[in-house]
Design a protein around this motif. Structure first.
Motif, short mmCIF file in Angstrom:
data_model
loop_
_atom_site.label_atom_id
_atom_site.label_comp_id
_atom_site.label_asym_id
_atom_site.label_seq_id
_atom_site.Cartn_x
_atom_site.Cartn_y
_atom_site.Cartn_z
N ALA B 80 8.25 -3.48 7.76
CA ALA B 80 6.83 -3.30 7.45
C ALA B 80 6.20 -2.31 8.42
O ALA B 80 5.55 -1.35 8.01
CB ALA B 80 6.11 -4.64 7.51
N ILE B 81 6.43 -2.52 9.71
CA ILE B 81 5.78 -1.66 10.70
C ILE B 81 6.34 -0.24 10.64
O ILE B 81 5.60 0.74 10.59
CB ILE B 81 5.95 -2.23 12.13
CG1 ILE B 81 5.33 -3.62 12.19
CG2 ILE B 81 5.31 -1.30 13.16
CD1 ILE B 81 5.55 -4.32 13.49
N SER B 82 7.68 -0.11 10.63
CA SER B 82 8.21 1.24 10.75
C SER B 82 8.01 2.04 9.46
O SER B 82 7.74 3.24 9.54
CB SER B 82 9.66 1.25 11.21
OG SER B 82 10.41 0.28 10.57
N VAL B 83 8.12 1.40 8.30
CA VAL B 83 7.92 2.17 7.07
C VAL B 83 6.46 2.59 6.94
O VAL B 83 6.15 3.75 6.61
CB VAL B 83 8.39 1.39 5.82
CG1 VAL B 83 8.00 2.12 4.55
CG2 VAL B 83 9.89 1.21 5.86
N ALA B 84 5.53 1.68 7.24
CA ALA B 84 4.11 2.03 7.16
C ALA B 84 3.81 3.20 8.11
O ALA B 84 3.20 4.20 7.72
CB ALA B 84 3.24 0.83 7.51
N GLY B 85 4.27 3.10 9.34
CA GLY B 85 4.03 4.15 10.32
C GLY B 85 4.67 5.46 9.89
O GLY B 85 4.08 6.54 9.99
N ASN B 86 5.88 5.34 9.40
CA ASN B 86 6.63 6.50 8.95
C ASN B 86 5.90 7.25 7.83
O ASN B 86 5.83 8.48 7.83
CB ASN B 86 8.00 5.99 8.48
CG ASN B 86 8.87 7.09 7.95
OD1 ASN B 86 8.85 7.37 6.77
ND2 ASN B 86 9.60 7.73 8.83
N ILE B 87 5.34 6.50 6.89
CA ILE B 87 4.63 7.12 5.76
C ILE B 87 3.34 7.79 6.25
O ILE B 87 3.03 8.93 5.87
CB ILE B 87 4.31 6.06 4.67
CG1 ILE B 87 5.61 5.54 4.04
CG2 ILE B 87 3.36 6.61 3.62
CD1 ILE B 87 6.43 6.60 3.35
N GLY B 149 9.91 8.16 13.22
CA GLY B 149 9.80 9.60 13.05
C GLY B 149 10.18 10.03 11.63
O GLY B 149 11.07 9.46 11.01
N ALA B 150 9.48 11.03 11.12
CA ALA B 150 9.80 11.55 9.79
C ALA B 150 11.05 12.42 9.90
O ALA B 150 11.30 13.03 10.93
CB ALA B 150 8.64 12.39 9.27
N ASP B 151 11.85 12.44 8.81
CA ASP B 151 12.97 13.36 8.82
C ASP B 151 12.64 14.55 7.91
O ASP B 151 11.66 14.54 7.19
CB ASP B 151 14.26 12.67 8.38
CG ASP B 151 14.07 11.93 7.08
OD1 ASP B 151 13.82 12.60 6.08
OD2 ASP B 151 14.15 10.68 7.08
N THR B 196 5.47 8.94 -2.10
CA THR B 196 5.46 7.83 -1.15
C THR B 196 6.29 6.66 -1.68
O THR B 196 7.06 6.06 -0.93
CB THR B 196 4.01 7.37 -0.88
OG1 THR B 196 3.28 8.49 -0.37
CG2 THR B 196 3.96 6.24 0.11
N ALA B 197 6.15 6.37 -2.99
CA ALA B 197 6.92 5.26 -3.57
C ALA B 197 8.41 5.51 -3.37
O ALA B 197 9.15 4.64 -2.90
CB ALA B 197 6.59 5.11 -5.04
N THR B 198 8.85 6.73 -3.71
CA THR B 198 10.26 7.06 -3.55
C THR B 198 10.71 6.89 -2.11
O THR B 198 11.73 6.28 -1.82
CB THR B 198 10.49 8.54 -3.97
OG1 THR B 198 10.14 8.68 -5.33
CG2 THR B 198 11.94 8.92 -3.77
N LEU B 199 9.90 7.42 -1.19
CA LEU B 199 10.31 7.41 0.21
C LEU B 199 10.29 6.00 0.79
O LEU B 199 11.14 5.67 1.61
CB LEU B 199 9.41 8.35 1.02
CG LEU B 199 9.66 9.82 0.69
CD1 LEU B 199 8.56 10.70 1.25
CD2 LEU B 199 11.02 10.25 1.23
N SER B 204 13.35 2.00 3.15
CA SER B 204 13.58 0.57 3.29
C SER B 204 15.05 0.24 3.14
O SER B 204 15.61 -0.54 3.92
CB SER B 204 12.79 -0.24 2.25
OG SER B 204 11.43 0.05 2.37
N ILE B 205 15.68 0.84 2.13
CA ILE B 205 17.10 0.55 1.92
C ILE B 205 17.90 1.00 3.14
O ILE B 205 18.76 0.27 3.63
CB ILE B 205 17.63 1.23 0.63
CG1 ILE B 205 17.00 0.58 -0.59
CG2 ILE B 205 19.14 1.13 0.55
CD1 ILE B 205 17.40 1.18 -1.91
#
Lengths: 294, 276
Positions: B80-87, B149-151, B196-199, B204-205
């Motif tokens: 939750a934290i890292s995906v939200a931050g990442n987006i 971090g974003a890739d 965003t949905a795709t990412l 997450s996976i």
């Protein structure tokens, strides 16, 4: 900030939006890569911060002791498996881009292994390969092929093939879907024109499909190569690198965290990094050379 | 003649697909049936269906002994934290780079590109010392920082979307006096939703699947995530194949469900990334 001029806002946005991402990238990608170079010239144990500068001793050790590079031969199994898998992926991509009933269902089914949890997948194969009760030997027994039954993980001649197969099983669908994406971007009238000219299926594949997906194909090959060099999860989770399945990365990780020799491990990581970069540069060079001649 | 050949081809294609399906599903089938069997049954019944599909004993045991509950809880927090931050960070970079011209623009894009080329797995030894000196070792902060971090793939996908949003939208908002931050928040961010949905799904996976990061940076018992929980479970319980099968099945379910419902987004992300 709502009352600032757009010029000031622009600075604020650029500064505010880019600082954190840039700092993250510097801290977790660039700084480690650079400090790796420094650690590789020391005898650091990884415990505490005492380290002595020892020059190129670690590199000398890597290139003179055979056991470091001998692990690379295990990476070759993953390379071989990866190449076979690219061929299969391309084959299935081609037939699943054509007119075939149920192609979407097939795509979903073949892609499925890629989304399965990676550690659980390896453990699943541990059950499949189990000598006495594994489902593979059970299946072979049920088919009357008892003589094909093997100690899949125990036999040194077989174990690396068995492990590389897991990697093929997992990534074939991913590569297939990437190929499908590339194939779909080829304009359909090219094929129609070729059919009118009487081209066979193979000729169409050879002279239209292959040249059109060259870029993706090259990318895939380079990913296969670097992926094979970096093979880690599967042999580590399955065997902890035992029974002669240790890869270069497993050896590096063990050197650092098990044998507490961060200096030597850093030097090994630098060597791996250089190998990966070398392959990428070679691929880029080849690409650019083609670009100029066209 | 030609027709016969093409029928033969079709049969051959279906045959190879059938073989591929068998290879894909045989291992999954074997653990799916094994998960419902008692230990004795597992060793005697081979590949047959289980006697009782309501035998959930193995599932109870693996959740209990294998700390799977804890594993799921921890990975959910980290996700939750890292995906939200990442987006948030990814969209911000895409907005800044996609909408403005500035001196360091090329340098920043180049930075993401080169970072992609550095294989993460090789620099772990040095990353480890960074994490340690930040005091993040053996805390959830370690994986979160590393996933945040974003890739370059993410930036490229977002940039495509940002570039396809007409600049007129920004300009008319500016005429109405909207701040640049408001433009990002109320125009750009919402319009990036499909990407965003795709990412979110792909990220997450990959985080859910990651073994290396939690294994190296969070060896503490109560920080186990799903990967490390099942990994340490097989050690002492190697013999109980039926219980292990149940654990594998449970761990497979979340991403399979996500995949089946969100195929379109996953396929879009995967193809998009490679063709670029």
């Amino acid at each position: 900030m709502f009352n600032f001029s757009y010029k000031t806002q622009r600075y604020l946005i650029l500064f505010g939006f880019l600082t954190i991402p840039v700092v993250l990238s510097l801290t977790f990608s660039y700084y480690p890569a650079i400090s790796l170079l420094y650690y590789s010239l020391t005898d650091w144990t990884g415990l505490g911060w005492d380290m002595n500068f020892i020059g190129l001793d670690n590199y000398v050790e890597i290139f003179t002791k055979p056991e470091v590079f001998s692990t690379l031969k295990n990476n070759l199994y993953y390379l071989g498996g990866g190449l076979v898998q690219v061929v299969f992926a391309l084959y299935f991509a081609v037939i699943l881009t054509g007119k075939l009933k149920g192609r979407n269902g097939f795509r979903v089914a073949l892609f499925l292994p890629y989304v399965l949890h990676s550690v659980a997948t390896v453990i699943m194969f541990k059950n499949v390969y189990h000598m006495e009760y594994g489902s593979l030997n059970t299946l072979l027994g049920a088919l009357g092929l008892d003589s094909w039954q093997q100690s899949w993980l125990g036999d040194k001649r077989i174990v690396n093939f068995a492990l590389a197969f897991i990697s093929m099983w997992k990534y074939m669908g991913l590569n297939m879907v990437i190929f499908i994406g590339a194939l779909q971007s080829i304009p359909g009238d090219l094929y129609e024109a070729a059919s009118i000219d009487g081209a066979s299926g193979w000729q169409k594949f050879r002279y239209i499909t292959l040249p059109s997906i060259r870029g993706v194909l090259e990318l895939m090959l380079i990913l296969t190569l670097t992926g094979a060099l970096e093979a880690f999860d599967i042999p580590f989770v399955m065997m902890l690198g035992a029974n002669d399945t240790s890869t270069f990365v497993i050896h590096t990780v063990n050197t650092a965290f098990k044998y507490q020799n961060f200096g030597l491990a850093s030097a090994m990581a630098v060597v791996l990094l250089i190998m990966v970069l070398l392959f990428i540069v070679i691929q880029r060079k080849l690409l650019f050379r083609e670009g100029r001649s066209e | 003649m030609k027709r016969e050949r093409s029928i033969a081809m079709t049969i051959f294609n279906y045959f190879t697909l059938a073989v591929a399906l068998f290879v894909v599903f045989f291992p999954i089938y074997s653990i799916a049936v094994g998960a419902f069997k008692t230990q004795v049954e597992y060793y005697q019944s081979g590949l047959a269906l289980p006697d009782n599909f309501f035998n959930l004993e193995n599932f109870k045991r693996v959740i209990d002994i294998g700390d799977l509950g804890l594993g799921f809880r921890n990975i959910l927090i980290i996700l939750a934290i890292s995906v939200a931050g990442n987006i948030v960070l990814g969209t911000m970079v895409a907005y800044a780079v996609g909408r403005f011209d500035f001196k360091l623009k090329k340098a920043i894009m180049g930075m993401y590109l080169v970072a992609q080329v550095i294989p993460m797995v090789t620099t772990q030894v040095a990353t480890f010392s960074v994490i340690q000196s930040l005091g993040a070792y053996n805390t959830m902060l370690a994986p979160i920082l590393l996933y945040l971090g974003a890739d370059v793939l993410q930036i490229v996908i977002y940039l495509q979307f940002v570039n396809s949003i007409p600049k007129d939208l920004d300009e008319s908002a500016m005429i109405e006096g909207a701040s640049l931050f408001k433009i990002y928040r109320s125009i750009i961010f919402p319009l990036l939703a499909p990407a965003t949905a795709t990412l979110i799904i792909l990220k997450s996976i990959s985080i859910y699947n990651d073994f290396y990061t939690p294994y190296l940076y969070m060896p503490k018992q109560d920080l186990k995530v799903v990967s490390t929980a099942i990994y340490s479970f097989i050690g002492p319980n190697a013999a109980q194949l039926n219980v292990i099968s149940a654990g594998i099945l449970i761990i497979f379910i979340p991403t399979v469900v996500l995949f089946l419902f969100m195929q379109r987004y996953i396929f879009a992300g995967v193809t998009n990334g490679a063709v670029k």
